[in-house]
Design an enzyme around this catalytic site. Structure first.
Site, PDB file in Angstrom:
ATOM      1  N   HIS A  28       0.842  -1.196   0.000  1.00  0.00           N
ATOM      2  CA  HIS A  28       0.000   0.000   0.000  1.00  0.00           C
ATOM      3  C   HIS A  28       0.875   1.244   0.000  1.00  0.00           C
ATOM      4  CE1 HIS A  28      -3.659   2.305   1.923  1.00  0.00           C
ATOM      5  NE2 HIS A  28      -3.167   2.917   0.874  1.00  0.00           N
ATOM      6  N   GLU A  35       0.680   7.913  -3.639  1.00  0.00           N
ATOM      7  CA  GLU A  35       1.424   7.589  -2.421  1.00  0.00           C
ATOM      8  C   GLU A  35       2.644   8.491  -2.266  1.00  0.00           C
ATOM      9  OE1 GLU A  35       0.735   5.283   0.148  1.00  0.00           O
ATOM     10  OE2 GLU A  35      -1.209   5.475  -0.832  1.00  0.00           O
ATOM     11  N   HIS A  63       2.552  11.072   0.764  1.00  0.00           N
ATOM     12  CA  HIS A  63       3.406  10.649   1.877  1.00  0.00           C
ATOM     13  C   HIS A  63       4.896  10.875   1.623  1.00  0.00           C
ATOM     14  CE1 HIS A  63      -0.092   8.827   3.765  1.00  0.00           C
ATOM     15  NE2 HIS A  63      -0.340   8.153   2.653  1.00  0.00           N
TER      16      HIS A  63
END
Length: 425
Positions: free
Chosen positions: A92, A160, A164
């Site tokens: 993930h 992502e 992040h």
């Protein structure tokens, strides 16, 4: 898609030997002191942000178990193409949470990317002896093990990194300059983020950890929360692992928590217990459905659904939010739409536009000029709206009469603190 034997062998070497160095550069001009404490364990300030990850000092390695195939897909090879290997979770992401369990998101628009495929095919990351893994080989393992539940894997990778990866301070361009890195430092940070995220994912083989404890995917079998928790601890140095279930009561997410010693490039991850977040899995009768299984309760999503309509009220006070995101007391509250984001969390939208949070002052704004639609948490049981892992909001003034009060994410000892509650229409 199947990995060839040569590539598989190189990936195995990559996961076990390629990351023993303090940094990846043989001619490094800068290194981190080995005496530095692990992130979130220091008692004094660490000034060198290239050697100490702060405030995002808790590194989460998160995994999916997506098992419901696209309509009409049942062939095993096609299942692998859409869902990843049948005997493996999929990646993930790698998330830098703050020490208190909150987190930042979309931290640096200048570092955002809109492409991964071309970047990892760049000459900067291929055909060199000093690379831990070629960009093309990294891309191939990402194709296999980093899958999106929307079918668009690269969009997940871009999301992502932008959400992040741009918040990991030890990957900032100034740090690469200190290490004397040749080449494009923005591209280097992207490459490093993905290779380290994949390395840590391969180190956490959740499927084999559960299988070793007698827990395997099954339509008939079910397990207890304690059984799964104890099994996952064995694969994480005895530390508690966070896991989640989907709406069908089946295991579908795993979160491994770590602190970090030094720069992310040193990859000195220290397993720690999950911060208390609360699993949504039941105590008993947890399913772990095999890939390809479609539960009888499953209903395909409606791609044209605009989201859930409702109003946003002040949860422990008077008033509501109006269309620009401000707090107001009189008249009628604005209609808000709570929209599921593609890879988790939710968007908020009014007729003025999407809602965002200004990174400089944390003010909530909803209008067509919002540069980055924020991703909000939503507590379906309580109706509360959260941001970056917290459900606290405040205003610096009370909106008396016809006044509007801007709303800020977080709390303030000198302000008016409250929750925002989404009430379905």
């Amino acid at each position: 898609m199947l990995l060839n034997k040569g590539l598989l062998a190189s990936l195995l070497a990559y996961t076990t030997t390629a990351f023993d160095l303090q940094h990846i550069f043989y001619k490094e001009q800068y290194s981190c002191p080995i005496s530095l404490p692990a992130s979130c364990s220091n008692n004094t300030e660490i000034k060198d942000s290239c050697c100490f990850e702060f405030p995002g000092g808790i590194m989460l390695q998160t995994q999916f178990w997506d098992y419901i195939p696209p309509k009409g897909v049942s062939d095993p090879d096609e299942l692998v193409r859409h869902l990843g290997p049948l005997d493996s979770f999929t990646n993930h992401g790698l998330w830098p949470d703050n020490c208190d369990g909150t987190y930042a998101q979309f931290c640096n628009r200048e570092s955002n990317i809109d492409d991964v495929w071309h970047l990892l095919n760049d000459d900067q990351f291929n055909g060199r002896d000093d690379l831990p893994i070629n960009g093309t080989d990294l891309l191939e393992t990402m194709d296999m093990y980093w899958k999106s539940n929307t079918g668009d894997d690269e969009s997940l990778w871009v999301h992502e990194y932008n959400k992040h990866g741009t918040c990991i301070r030890t990957l900032y361009p100034d740090c690469y300059k200190k290490w004397g890195v040749a080449g494009n430092s923005k591209k280097q940070a992207v490459y490093d983020y993905f290779r380290i995220a994949m390395k840590l994912f391969h180190d956490k083989d959740t499927y084999q950890t559960l299988k070793s404890a007698g827990i395997e995917p099954s339509v008939e079998k079910s397990y207890t929360k304690l059984e799964i928790s104890n099994a996952l601890k064995e694969g994480h140095s005895g530390e508690v692992v966070h896991f989640l279930c989907d709406r069908h009561g089946s295991l579908n997410q795993i979160w491994y928590f770590h602190s970090l010693k030094g720069s992310l490039l040193g990859e000195k991850f220290v397993p720690i217990s999950a911060l208390p977040k609360g699993s949504n899995c039941p105590d008993d009768n947890i399913k772990w459905y095999p890939k390809g299984h479609v539960p009888s309760s499953y209903r395909p999503p409606n791609g044209n659904h605009p989201g859930t309509r409702g109003v946003v009220r002040i949860g422990n006070g008077k008033g509501f939010l109006i269309k620009n995101g401000h707090w107001y007391l009189k008249g009628t509250p604005a209609n808000f739409f709570l929209i599921e984001a593609p890879f988790g969390n939710y968007y908020l939208k009014t007729r003025m536009g999407y809602c965002g949070i200004d990174n400089s002052n944390k003010v909530l704004a909803c209008n067509k000029n919002v540069a980055q639609a924020a991703q909000f948490e939503y507590d379906a049981k309580k109706g509360y709206i959260g941001y970056n892992g917290a459900y606290d909001w405040y205003a610096t003034k009370y909106p008396r009469g016809n006044q509007q009060a801007p709303v800020y994410a977080g709390s303030n000892d000198d302000g008016y603190n409250f929750q925002l509650k989404f009430v379905k229409a």
